[in-house]
Motif scaffolding. Structure first.
Motif, PDB file in Angstrom:
ATOM      1  N   PRO A 253      30.489  41.416  -2.091  1.00 24.10           N
ATOM      2  CA  PRO A 253      31.697  41.101  -2.864  1.00 24.10           C
ATOM      3  C   PRO A 253      32.496  39.995  -2.193  1.00 24.10           C
ATOM      4  CG  PRO A 253      32.109  42.992  -1.481  1.00 24.10           C
ATOM      5  CD  PRO A 253      30.665  42.605  -1.225  1.00 24.10           C
ATOM      6  N   LYS A 254      33.561  39.539  -2.806  1.00 26.25           N
ATOM      7  CA  LYS A 254      34.455  38.547  -2.201  1.00 26.25           C
ATOM      8  C   LYS A 254      35.435  39.218  -1.238  1.00 26.25           C
ATOM      9  CE  LYS A 254      34.494  34.801  -5.598  1.00 26.25           C
ATOM     10  NZ  LYS A 254      33.310  35.258  -6.362  1.00 26.25           N
ATOM     11  N   PHE A 255      35.855  40.410  -1.566  1.00 29.36           N
ATOM     12  CA  PHE A 255      36.803  41.151  -0.730  1.00 29.36           C
ATOM     13  C   PHE A 255      36.358  42.607  -0.663  1.00 29.36           C
ATOM     14  CE2 PHE A 255      39.908  37.797  -0.846  1.00 29.36           C
ATOM     15  CZ  PHE A 255      39.763  37.226  -2.093  1.00 29.36           C
ATOM     16  N   ARG A 256      36.651  43.245   0.475  1.00 29.54           N
ATOM     17  CA  ARG A 256      36.346  44.677   0.582  1.00 29.54           C
ATOM     18  C   ARG A 256      37.194  45.266   1.689  1.00 29.54           C
ATOM     19  NH1 ARG A 256      31.779  48.056  -0.553  1.00 29.54           N
ATOM     20  NH2 ARG A 256      32.634  50.164  -0.320  1.00 29.54           N
ATOM     21  N   ILE A 257      37.701  46.462   1.422  1.00 32.65           N
ATOM     22  CA  ILE A 257      38.390  47.245   2.463  1.00 32.65           C
ATOM     23  C   ILE A 257      37.541  48.475   2.726  1.00 32.65           C
ATOM     24  CG2 ILE A 257      40.458  48.519   3.078  1.00 32.65           C
ATOM     25  CD1 ILE A 257      42.038  46.658   1.239  1.00 32.65           C
ATOM     26  N   LEU A 258      37.202  48.687   3.977  1.00 36.91           N
ATOM     27  CA  LEU A 258      36.388  49.830   4.388  1.00 36.91           C
ATOM     28  C   LEU A 258      37.189  50.725   5.321  1.00 36.91           C
ATOM     29  CD1 LEU A 258      32.799  48.654   5.452  1.00 36.91           C
ATOM     30  CD2 LEU A 258      33.414  50.048   3.483  1.00 36.91           C
ATOM     31  N   LYS A 259      36.889  51.991   5.299  1.00 37.19           N
ATOM     32  CA  LYS A 259      37.466  52.889   6.301  1.00 37.19           C
ATOM     33  C   LYS A 259      36.519  52.947   7.489  1.00 37.19           C
ATOM     34  CE  LYS A 259      40.119  55.728   3.112  1.00 37.19           C
ATOM     35  NZ  LYS A 259      40.373  57.081   2.576  1.00 37.19           N
ATOM     36  N   ILE A 260      37.078  53.223   8.651  1.00 42.13           N
ATOM     37  CA  ILE A 260      36.283  53.360   9.875  1.00 42.13           C
ATOM     38  C   ILE A 260      35.151  54.365   9.637  1.00 42.13           C
ATOM     39  CG2 ILE A 260      36.313  54.127  12.278  1.00 42.13           C
ATOM     40  CD1 ILE A 260      39.225  53.103  12.398  1.00 42.13           C
TER      41      ILE A 260
ATOM     42  N   PHE B 149      23.873  25.162   3.549  1.00 44.78           N
ATOM     43  CA  PHE B 149      24.803  25.389   2.443  1.00 44.78           C
ATOM     44  C   PHE B 149      25.407  26.780   2.625  1.00 44.78           C
ATOM     45  CE2 PHE B 149      23.891  21.848  -0.386  1.00 44.78           C
ATOM     46  CZ  PHE B 149      22.688  21.385   0.118  1.00 44.78           C
ATOM     47  N   PHE B 150      26.716  26.850   2.485  1.00 41.12           N
ATOM     48  CA  PHE B 150      27.418  28.102   2.716  1.00 41.12           C
ATOM     49  C   PHE B 150      27.866  28.739   1.406  1.00 41.12           C
ATOM     50  CE2 PHE B 150      28.278  28.529   7.293  1.00 41.12           C
ATOM     51  CZ  PHE B 150      27.782  27.324   7.740  1.00 41.12           C
ATOM     52  N   GLY B 151      27.930  30.057   1.423  1.00 39.86           N
ATOM     53  CA  GLY B 151      28.564  30.784   0.346  1.00 39.86           C
ATOM     54  C   GLY B 151      30.079  30.746   0.485  1.00 39.86           C
ATOM     55  N   GLN B 152      30.755  31.409  -0.435  1.00 39.66           N
ATOM     56  CA  GLN B 152      32.218  31.375  -0.463  1.00 39.66           C
ATOM     57  C   GLN B 152      32.845  32.376   0.499  1.00 39.66           C
ATOM     58  OE1 GLN B 152      34.249  29.160  -2.750  1.00 39.66           O
ATOM     59  NE2 GLN B 152      32.299  28.296  -2.130  1.00 39.66           N
ATOM     60  N   GLY B 153      32.054  33.240   1.059  1.00 31.07           N
ATOM     61  CA  GLY B 153      32.582  34.165   2.056  1.00 31.07           C
ATOM     62  C   GLY B 153      32.924  35.531   1.485  1.00 31.07           C
ATOM     63  N   THR B 154      32.868  36.529   2.353  1.00 36.35           N
ATOM     64  CA  THR B 154      33.318  37.890   2.047  1.00 36.35           C
ATOM     65  C   THR B 154      34.387  38.254   3.066  1.00 36.35           C
ATOM     66  OG1 THR B 154      31.194  38.632   1.134  1.00 36.35           O
ATOM     67  CG2 THR B 154      32.704  40.332   1.959  1.00 36.35           C
ATOM     68  N   ARG B 155      35.550  38.593   2.552  1.00 37.41           N
ATOM     69  CA  ARG B 155      36.666  38.948   3.446  1.00 37.41           C
ATOM     70  C   ARG B 155      36.676  40.465   3.588  1.00 37.41           C
ATOM     71  NH1 ARG B 155      40.878  35.609   5.046  1.00 37.41           N
ATOM     72  NH2 ARG B 155      39.940  34.037   3.709  1.00 37.41           N
ATOM     73  N   LEU B 156      36.342  40.944   4.776  1.00 38.92           N
ATOM     74  CA  LEU B 156      36.213  42.383   5.024  1.00 38.92           C
ATOM     75  C   LEU B 156      37.307  42.868   5.959  1.00 38.92           C
ATOM     76  CD1 LEU B 156      34.511  45.032   4.814  1.00 38.92           C
ATOM     77  CD2 LEU B 156      33.327  44.267   6.884  1.00 38.92           C
ATOM     78  N   THR B 157      37.957  43.955   5.556  1.00 34.51           N
ATOM     79  CA  THR B 157      38.955  44.601   6.397  1.00 34.51           C
ATOM     80  C   THR B 157      38.522  46.040   6.650  1.00 34.51           C
ATOM     81  OG1 THR B 157      40.712  43.244   5.451  1.00 34.51           O
ATOM     82  CG2 THR B 157      41.387  45.218   6.635  1.00 34.51           C
ATOM     83  N   VAL B 158      38.502  46.442   7.910  1.00 32.83           N
ATOM     84  CA  VAL B 158      38.152  47.817   8.272  1.00 32.83           C
ATOM     85  C   VAL B 158      39.413  48.486   8.818  1.00 32.83           C
ATOM     86  CG1 VAL B 158      36.678  49.328   9.640  1.00 32.83           C
ATOM     87  CG2 VAL B 158      35.811  47.121   8.827  1.00 32.83           C
ATOM     88  N   VAL B 159      39.810  49.589   8.145  1.00 33.07           N
ATOM     89  CA  VAL B 159      41.055  50.261   8.540  1.00 33.07           C
ATOM     90  C   VAL B 159      40.791  51.711   8.934  1.00 33.07           C
ATOM     91  CG1 VAL B 159      42.492  48.750   7.137  1.00 33.07           C
ATOM     92  CG2 VAL B 159      41.563  50.853   6.140  1.00 33.07           C
TER      93      VAL B 159
END
Lengths: 113, 112
Positions: B8-15, B102-112
């Protein structure tokens, strides 16, 4: 010592200025030199690619490599606000079995109208 | 012109949770890479692949796994997410070692 050193800036210049971005490297085996541009929240994209010492020009951009000093530069003439981005230098050894790029940290550039 | 597509483009995961970052390219490139980019730290290579069935570790492989069953796809797996894995992840591809990546647009991942 990092293999590739790049001043992270930030660098802020007025529109129309000549911008000089620089990297130094430590490994004399590095043969390929690249400059990538990265806009905010986007992936890097290749701007310039050189193999030999000397200058390579593409429009307003000039890449310069000095292998004797282990110094690479990117010059931007007549800078525009659309040039505002982070510029990353990258290098690698000749082909062989080493397939990995070594990256600088990137220099953040802001061109002010 | 799809190029390199990351989801995905963004994702928030728990520890402790796990997830797979997807990467696919339609340029028939042999080489694929996974990088992470943290503020002030530049791009760090996690894993790379020089062709289907072949993968190798980069600078920071711990906590990650990859597979390359097809030329097009190179998923990155996080098994037990940790806060230290909060980052922006980029997938890239190139035809060979000497050609443009060539690069993709990135996935911004946050682990909380």
């Amino acid at each position: 010592q990092k293999e590739v050193e790049q001043d992270p800036g930030p660098l802020s210049v007025p529109e129309g200025a000549i911008v000089s971005l620089n990297c130094t490297y430590s490994n004399s085996a590095f043969q390929y030199f690249m400059w990538y541009r990265q806009y905010s929240r986007k992936g890097p994209e290749l701007l310039m690619y050189t193999y030999s010492s000397g200058n390579k020009e593409d429009g307003r951009f000039t890449a310069q490599v000095d292998k004797s000093s282990k110094y690479i530069s990117l010059f931007i003439r007549d800078s525009q606000p659309s040039d505002s981005a982070t510029y990353l230098c990258a290098t690698r050894e000749d082909a062989g079995n080493n397939r990995k790029l070594i990256w600088g940290l990137g220099t953040s550039l802001a061109v002010n109208p | 012109n799809a190029g390199v597509t990351q989801t995905p483009k963004f994702r928030i995961l728990k520890i402790g949770q796990s997830m797979t970052l997807q990467c696919t390219q339609d340029m028939n490139h042999n080489y694929m890479y996974w990088y992470r980019q943290d503020p002030g730290m530049g791009l760090k290579l996690i894993y790379y692949s020089v062709g289907a069935g072949i993968t190798d570790k980069g600078e920071v492989p711990n906590g990650y796994n990859v597979s390359r069953s097809t030329t097009e796809d190179f998923p990155l797996r996080l098994e037990l997410a940790a806060p230290s894995q909060t980052s922006v992840y980029f997938c890239a591809s190139s035809y060979s070692a000497n050609t443009e990546a060539f690069f993709g647009q990135g996935t911004r991942l946050t682990v909380v």
